[in-house]
Design a protein around this motif. Structure first.
Motif, mmCIF file in Angstrom:
data_model
loop_
_atom_site.group_PDB
_atom_site.id
_atom_site.type_symbol
_atom_site.label_atom_id
_atom_site.label_comp_id
_atom_site.label_asym_id
_atom_site.label_seq_id
_atom_site.Cartn_x
_atom_site.Cartn_y
_atom_site.Cartn_z
ATOM 1 N N MET A 124 56.271 58.154 52.437
ATOM 2 C CA MET A 124 55.555 57.822 51.106
ATOM 3 C C MET A 124 54.164 57.925 51.626
ATOM 4 S SD MET A 124 56.397 54.870 48.310
ATOM 5 C CE MET A 124 58.099 55.524 47.767
ATOM 6 N N GLU A 125 53.319 58.341 50.773
ATOM 7 C CA GLU A 125 51.823 58.343 51.054
ATOM 8 C C GLU A 125 51.481 57.158 51.183
ATOM 9 O OE1 GLU A 125 49.338 61.436 48.585
ATOM 10 O OE2 GLU A 125 49.893 59.760 47.144
ATOM 11 N N LYS A 126 50.351 56.857 52.007
ATOM 12 C CA LYS A 126 49.835 55.328 52.135
ATOM 13 C C LYS A 126 49.213 54.813 50.571
ATOM 14 C CE LYS A 126 48.485 55.515 57.024
ATOM 15 N NZ LYS A 126 47.544 55.274 57.841
ATOM 16 N N LEU A 127 48.995 53.456 50.813
ATOM 17 C CA LEU A 127 48.964 52.863 49.411
ATOM 18 C C LEU A 127 47.313 52.647 49.367
ATOM 19 C CD1 LEU A 127 49.733 51.072 46.901
ATOM 20 C CD2 LEU A 127 49.664 49.159 48.478
ATOM 21 N N ILE A 128 46.687 53.316 48.296
ATOM 22 C CA ILE A 128 45.270 52.963 48.076
ATOM 23 C C ILE A 128 45.189 51.534 47.258
ATOM 24 C CG2 ILE A 128 43.131 53.656 47.045
ATOM 25 C CD1 ILE A 128 44.157 56.538 47.105
ATOM 26 N N ILE A 129 44.528 50.650 47.808
ATOM 27 C CA ILE A 129 44.159 49.434 46.803
ATOM 28 C C ILE A 129 42.829 49.624 46.229
ATOM 29 C CG2 ILE A 129 44.338 46.870 47.026
ATOM 30 C CD1 ILE A 129 46.168 46.840 49.149
ATOM 31 N N SER A 130 42.796 49.457 44.803
ATOM 32 C CA SER A 130 41.613 49.333 44.397
ATOM 33 C C SER A 130 41.304 47.779 43.804
ATOM 34 C CB SER A 130 41.480 50.147 43.096
ATOM 35 O OG SER A 130 41.551 51.636 43.317
ATOM 36 N N ALA A 159 37.466 41.418 49.239
ATOM 37 C CA ALA A 159 38.481 42.605 48.919
ATOM 38 C C ALA A 159 38.349 43.803 50.063
ATOM 39 C CB ALA A 159 37.960 43.090 47.607
ATOM 40 N N TYR A 160 37.363 44.085 50.385
ATOM 41 C CA TYR A 160 37.357 45.118 51.464
ATOM 42 C C TYR A 160 38.033 44.677 52.865
ATOM 43 C CZ TYR A 160 34.787 48.072 55.054
ATOM 44 O OH TYR A 160 34.534 48.914 56.055
ATOM 45 N N ASP A 161 37.551 43.362 53.220
ATOM 46 C CA ASP A 161 38.134 42.914 54.505
ATOM 47 C C ASP A 161 39.691 42.700 54.532
ATOM 48 O OD1 ASP A 161 35.553 42.960 55.467
ATOM 49 O OD2 ASP A 161 35.322 40.640 55.433
ATOM 50 N N ALA A 162 40.172 42.502 53.149
ATOM 51 C CA ALA A 162 41.506 42.294 52.861
ATOM 52 C C ALA A 162 42.155 43.564 52.997
ATOM 53 C CB ALA A 162 41.783 41.373 51.724
ATOM 54 N N GLY A 163 41.891 44.671 52.629
ATOM 55 C CA GLY A 163 42.336 45.950 52.813
ATOM 56 C C GLY A 163 42.048 46.831 51.388
ATOM 57 N N ALA A 164 41.163 46.634 50.620
ATOM 58 C CA ALA A 164 40.660 47.461 49.379
ATOM 59 C C ALA A 164 39.985 48.633 49.787
ATOM 60 C CB ALA A 164 40.076 46.625 48.349
ATOM 61 N N ALA A 165 40.403 49.759 49.501
ATOM 62 C CA ALA A 165 39.563 51.127 49.786
ATOM 63 C C ALA A 165 38.744 51.572 48.658
ATOM 64 C CB ALA A 165 40.561 52.207 50.133
ATOM 65 N N VAL A 166 39.029 50.864 47.579
ATOM 66 C CA VAL A 166 37.826 51.312 46.455
ATOM 67 C C VAL A 166 37.583 49.801 45.710
ATOM 68 C CG1 VAL A 166 37.965 52.364 44.085
ATOM 69 C CG2 VAL A 166 39.521 53.195 46.022
ATOM 70 N N ILE A 193 54.162 50.140 43.815
ATOM 71 C CA ILE A 193 54.363 50.381 45.539
ATOM 72 C C ILE A 193 55.510 50.863 45.517
ATOM 73 C CG2 ILE A 193 54.513 49.202 47.891
ATOM 74 C CD1 ILE A 193 52.880 47.052 46.657
ATOM 75 N N ALA A 194 56.501 50.347 45.055
ATOM 76 C CA ALA A 194 58.098 51.341 44.988
ATOM 77 C C ALA A 194 57.995 52.692 44.708
ATOM 78 C CB ALA A 194 59.094 50.196 44.594
ATOM 79 N N MET A 195 57.372 52.817 43.553
ATOM 80 C CA MET A 195 57.285 54.175 43.089
ATOM 81 C C MET A 195 56.275 55.193 43.478
ATOM 82 S SD MET A 195 57.477 53.147 39.072
ATOM 83 C CE MET A 195 57.163 54.506 38.304
ATOM 84 N N VAL A 254 48.728 43.484 49.956
ATOM 85 C CA VAL A 254 49.038 44.064 51.074
ATOM 86 C C VAL A 254 50.311 43.328 51.638
ATOM 87 C CG1 VAL A 254 48.466 43.783 53.827
ATOM 88 C CG2 VAL A 254 46.540 44.398 51.686
ATOM 89 N N LYS A 255 50.677 42.232 51.312
ATOM 90 C CA LYS A 255 51.760 41.373 51.741
ATOM 91 C C LYS A 255 53.128 42.153 51.106
ATOM 92 C CE LYS A 255 50.788 36.836 52.633
ATOM 93 N NZ LYS A 255 49.941 35.643 52.026
ATOM 94 N N LEU A 256 52.910 42.524 49.745
ATOM 95 C CA LEU A 256 53.972 43.304 49.060
ATOM 96 C C LEU A 256 54.288 44.731 49.544
ATOM 97 C CD1 LEU A 256 53.162 42.576 45.352
ATOM 98 C CD2 LEU A 256 55.349 41.896 46.388
ATOM 99 N N ALA A 257 53.164 45.286 50.125
ATOM 100 C CA ALA A 257 53.199 46.524 50.477
ATOM 101 C C ALA A 257 53.950 46.585 51.994
ATOM 102 C CB ALA A 257 51.810 47.178 50.579
ATOM 103 N N LYS A 258 53.654 45.509 52.580
ATOM 104 C CA LYS A 258 54.368 45.374 54.039
ATOM 105 C C LYS A 258 55.753 45.229 53.884
ATOM 106 C CE LYS A 258 52.622 43.573 58.246
ATOM 107 N NZ LYS A 258 51.418 42.975 58.952
ATOM 108 N N LEU A 259 56.234 44.207 52.996
ATOM 109 C CA LEU A 259 57.746 43.972 52.531
ATOM 110 C C LEU A 259 58.496 45.240 52.024
ATOM 111 C CD1 LEU A 259 57.638 40.565 50.547
ATOM 112 C CD2 LEU A 259 58.422 40.973 52.626
ATOM 113 N N LEU A 260 57.677 45.885 51.483
ATOM 114 C CA LEU A 260 58.320 47.437 50.923
ATOM 115 C C LEU A 260 58.381 48.363 51.883
ATOM 116 C CD1 LEU A 260 57.220 46.604 47.170
ATOM 117 C CD2 LEU A 260 59.672 46.564 48.064
#
Ligand code: KMH
Ligand code: ZN
Length: 276
Positions: free
Chosen positions: A1-7, A37-44, A216-218, A249-255
């Motif tokens: 699946m495509e990587k996840l963009i977090i805004s 937000a950026y340090d935690a993983g937000a790209a936008v 994230i799942a979809m 980020v935690k949810l994404a990792k779990l999924l």
């Protein structure tokens, strides 16, 4: 699946320090929240700005000041100014956020009028939507098509048919303001856009985490931040936007979904790479 963009929608125009003392108003506070937000993983970073007393503004000067200051500490993040501003602002006022230097890579384009709670109506007439689309196209700004219900997707697709949008389209589904925010709603939205379009979703308030997990799942992308939700969990105020991003980020990792860097997000969104 495509990587996840977090805004990360770090500020908004409506939430206040009375609701959560960590809501940013000053330039320094806005920069602090963008960096967390950026340090935690937000790209936008979806950006609204305020005057120091918390009043929302679309002032070109204030946007310029905030964007320049964010850029210093988040050098490659994608900054997405709001052109929605706050309910009641004029179109000219709202467009000031696109008038900064360098021209923004990305900005919101709201695709319809909606009830915004109480007496507030967020007005986007057909003329406004087309005018904003035209200006963004002329300036080379990628629009994030903000849709608060399925009808707004249909409006966006009409505007697209008129040649006012570049492909691939990118949508943001804001669920829980006008439309309800169930997984069924999310599926209706995600299956109503063109196949080559990308999408982000946000569930407002208590809907945040269900919508984030389903998105994230979809295979969609996730927006979180104080603009949409002030709580890390029921009864626990978030200390920063970074905490909200960390939870995604935690949810994404779990999924089993990897998180996109800003450079990867530009690629996924068909935004040209940053010039060095
Ligand atoms: N504050 C809302 C009235 C956007 O950023 O484009 C509009 C809004 C949408 O937040
Ligand atoms: Zn916004």
């Amino acid at each position: 699946m495509e990587k996840l963009i977090i805004s990360a929608c770090i500020c908004g125009a409506e939430v206040t320090k009375e609701q959560n003392p960590n809501v940013p108003y000053t330039v320094e506070e806005i920069v602090r929240e963008a960096k967390s937000a950026y340090d935690a993983g937000a790209a936008v970073i979806h950006l609204h700005v305020r005057y120091d007393d918390g009043t929302p503004t679309q002032s070109r000067e204030r946007f310029q000041e905030c964007v320049d200051a964010i850029r210093k500490v988040c050098p490659d993040v994608i900054i997405q100014p709001s052109t929605g501003g706050a309910a009641g602002m004029t179109d000219l006022e709202r467009l000031e956020s696109t008038d900064i230097e360098p021209t923004p890579e990305f900005a919101t384009l709201d695709c319809g009028t909606c009830n915004f709670g109480g007496d507030e109506i967020f007005v986007n007439t057909d003329v406004t939507i087309r005018n904003f689309a035209k200006i963004m196209k002329e300036k080379g700004i990628k629009p994030e098509l903000e849709v608060f219900d399925k009808g707004m997707i249909d409006i966006a697709l009409k505007v697209d048919k008129e040649g006012l949008l570049e492909h691939p389209l990118h949508f943001d589904f804001v669920l829980g303001v006008q439309m309800s925010a169930t997984v069924r709603d999310l599926v209706i939205m995600a299956t109503s856009i063109p196949q080559d379009a990308t999408w982000t979703a946000s569930g407002i308030g208590k809907h945040t985490w269900n919508i984030a997990a389903a998105t994230i799942a979809m295979g969609g992308h996730v927006r979180v931040g104080f603009e949409d939700n002030l709580y890390l969990e029921k009864g626990v105020l978030a200390k920063s936007n970074g905490e909200l991003v960390e939870k995604v980020v935690k949810l994404a990792k779990l999924l089993g979904r990897e998180v996109a860097t800003p450079a990867e997000a530009r690629q996924i969104l068909s935004i040209k790479p940053l010039e060095k």
